[in-house]
Write an enzyme that holds these catalytic residues in place. Sequence first.
Site, PDB file in Angstrom:
ATOM      1  N   GLN A 211       3.076 -14.119   8.192  1.00  0.00           N
ATOM      2  CA  GLN A 211       3.812 -14.334   9.439  1.00  0.00           C
ATOM      3  C   GLN A 211       3.902 -15.818   9.779  1.00  0.00           C
ATOM      4  O   GLN A 211       2.912 -16.543   9.680  1.00  0.00           O
ATOM      5  CB  GLN A 211       3.112 -13.597  10.597  1.00  0.00           C
ATOM      6  CG  GLN A 211       3.500 -12.138  10.710  1.00  0.00           C
ATOM      7  CD  GLN A 211       2.926 -11.277   9.613  1.00  0.00           C
ATOM      8  OE1 GLN A 211       2.017 -11.694   8.898  1.00  0.00           O
ATOM      9  NE2 GLN A 211       3.431 -10.078   9.466  1.00  0.00           N
TER      10      GLN A 211
ATOM     11  N   TYR B 100       5.068  -0.443   5.205  1.00  0.00           N
ATOM     12  CA  TYR B 100       5.486  -1.851   5.081  1.00  0.00           C
ATOM     13  C   TYR B 100       4.274  -2.751   5.369  1.00  0.00           C
ATOM     14  O   TYR B 100       4.300  -3.596   6.259  1.00  0.00           O
ATOM     15  CB  TYR B 100       6.636  -2.191   6.042  1.00  0.00           C
ATOM     16  CG  TYR B 100       7.769  -1.190   5.981  1.00  0.00           C
ATOM     17  CD1 TYR B 100       8.785  -1.331   5.034  1.00  0.00           C
ATOM     18  CD2 TYR B 100       7.813  -0.101   6.846  1.00  0.00           C
ATOM     19  CE1 TYR B 100       9.827  -0.409   4.963  1.00  0.00           C
ATOM     20  CE2 TYR B 100       8.843   0.832   6.777  1.00  0.00           C
ATOM     21  CZ  TYR B 100       9.846   0.674   5.838  1.00  0.00           C
ATOM     22  OH  TYR B 100      10.856   1.586   5.766  1.00  0.00           O
TER      23      TYR B 100
ATOM     24  N   GLU C 281       3.595  -0.693   0.399  1.00  0.00           N
ATOM     25  CA  GLU C 281       4.433  -1.904   0.367  1.00  0.00           C
ATOM     26  C   GLU C 281       5.145  -1.956  -0.974  1.00  0.00           C
ATOM     27  O   GLU C 281       4.539  -1.674  -2.004  1.00  0.00           O
ATOM     28  CB  GLU C 281       3.523  -3.130   0.557  1.00  0.00           C
ATOM     29  CG  GLU C 281       4.150  -4.464   0.284  1.00  0.00           C
ATOM     30  CD  GLU C 281       5.329  -4.762   1.179  1.00  0.00           C
ATOM     31  OE1 GLU C 281       6.407  -5.067   0.629  1.00  0.00           O
ATOM     32  OE2 GLU C 281       5.194  -4.695   2.416  1.00  0.00           O
TER      33      GLU C 281
ATOM     34  N   ASP D 191       6.419  -1.212  10.392  1.00  0.00           N
ATOM     35  CA  ASP D 191       6.868  -2.583  10.663  1.00  0.00           C
ATOM     36  C   ASP D 191       7.935  -2.911   9.625  1.00  0.00           C
ATOM     37  O   ASP D 191       7.723  -3.709   8.718  1.00  0.00           O
ATOM     38  CB  ASP D 191       5.661  -3.540  10.555  1.00  0.00           C
ATOM     39  CG  ASP D 191       6.020  -4.974  10.924  1.00  0.00           C
ATOM     40  OD1 ASP D 191       7.174  -5.214  11.321  1.00  0.00           O
ATOM     41  OD2 ASP D 191       5.155  -5.861  10.808  1.00  0.00           O
TER      42      ASP D 191
ATOM     43  N   CYS E  42      11.884  -5.770  14.328  1.00  0.00           N
ATOM     44  CA  CYS E  42      12.462  -7.117  14.389  1.00  0.00           C
ATOM     45  C   CYS E  42      13.970  -7.040  14.595  1.00  0.00           C
ATOM     46  O   CYS E  42      14.673  -8.033  14.463  1.00  0.00           O
ATOM     47  CB  CYS E  42      12.127  -7.907  13.122  1.00  0.00           C
ATOM     48  SG  CYS E  42      12.797  -7.162  11.623  1.00  0.00           S
TER      49      CYS E  42
END
Length: 455
Positions: free
Chosen positions: A286, A315, A336, A384, A411
């Site tokens: 991040q 994720y 992932e 996410d 997001c």
Amino acid sequence: MKFTAPVAKNEKYEVIIEDLTYEGLGFAKIDDFPIFIENALVGEKIITLITKVKKNFAFGRTDEIITESPDRVHGIAKAYTQTGITPLQHLKYPAQLRFKQHQIQVDFDKLKVPAEVNETIGMDDPFHYRNKAQIPVRMLNGKLSTGFYKKHSHEMIPLEDFKIQDERIDKAVLIVRDILRKFQVNPYDERNHTGVIRNIMVRVGKYTDQMMIVLVTRTKKLPSTEEITREINEQIPGLTSLIQNVNSEKTNVVLGKKNIVLSGSDRIHDQLMGLDFEISANSFYQVNPVQTEKLYKLAIEKAELTKDDVVIDAYSGIGTISLSVAKAVNKVYGVEIVEDAVTDAKTNAMINGIKNVEFVVNKAEDQMAKWQADGLKPDVVIVDPPRKGLAESLIESVAEMNPKRVVYVSCNPATLARDVKLFGDFGYELNQPIQPVDQFPQTVHIESISVLEKK
């Protein structure tokens, strides 16, 4: 009868700005014909110069402001708007936070999904927050230069202060640029796919102060490697990692697969949520650690976890959420698609002595279907996803598993609203207001946390 637009290219018109689009453009109408205008704010009366006319809408730019918004910021540099680095820099920060809250509300209202949206959680200092930069290197006026591309073009604008990057990164980029100039290293030429140095990537650990510099080259050979390495280390004392990354492909993907360590380590460390994370050149991590901690703490709080809970983290990246959750629950499963990220996640679990997590490489939707078929019964599912949101099959699998709640870190408000509507078909509804967290001040990007529970 052929429709004729009420506006023409290169003509000027007086308009009043009614709203901002999700891209931060002013929205106005002439005879019900929509116009999207750069550098315009809600409530302003302006003269717009039309730059492009399409069948159903037009684009313009602000030529003159007649009545100005009280939220307008003055003295901004044109380069930041042209490159799209800070598309909201002309809007005062409290108004940016309201814009982000409003955008989420608009997307839910469009789909007629009932939702309440809290005020956006912002930053004390909404500048210099990014811990990573990937800066293109090109020839400008016969000189190796660093900067950023003009929006929708391959034309680079030279920049030395990027406004939203950690200031240590800006300084490091200039030092490296000047050293490359000194040793006359040829910058990359996109058109002809020639030259050596494509990009300078810099990462810093917010809490550790460790720095990694990656020189992305088109060729395996970097001229004057030893001299360049020595000078960079002399001018940036305490540099943790200096890497050459080779990317010989004709692509706009920044990093190639091959890394050569020129000095120091092949990775740096940083802390997040009290945990230690290893970050390699190709790791996803991040970019705003201050706000990421706020985002994750809230997500974990809203998940209402207990010691007996089994959690799925879809994720899962390099394990930031999974590992933060692990100490509060019985077991965490992470999935992932990026293999390197899963390798990093396993390493990060080991570094932090966390044993109750299991990471799998797979597409999230495929793995969820597999876990569901295997009879896995999570108490909480955390998602996410990237901007495209969730696959319908993933939502179906989650609903079949019947968790107590789903915590959705988003997001992209448009795909969030769509997915919440789909969850509604399976009896899951928002049980509290959506909480926006501003991860990317000065830009139009919006992160938020939503919690869904079975009716």
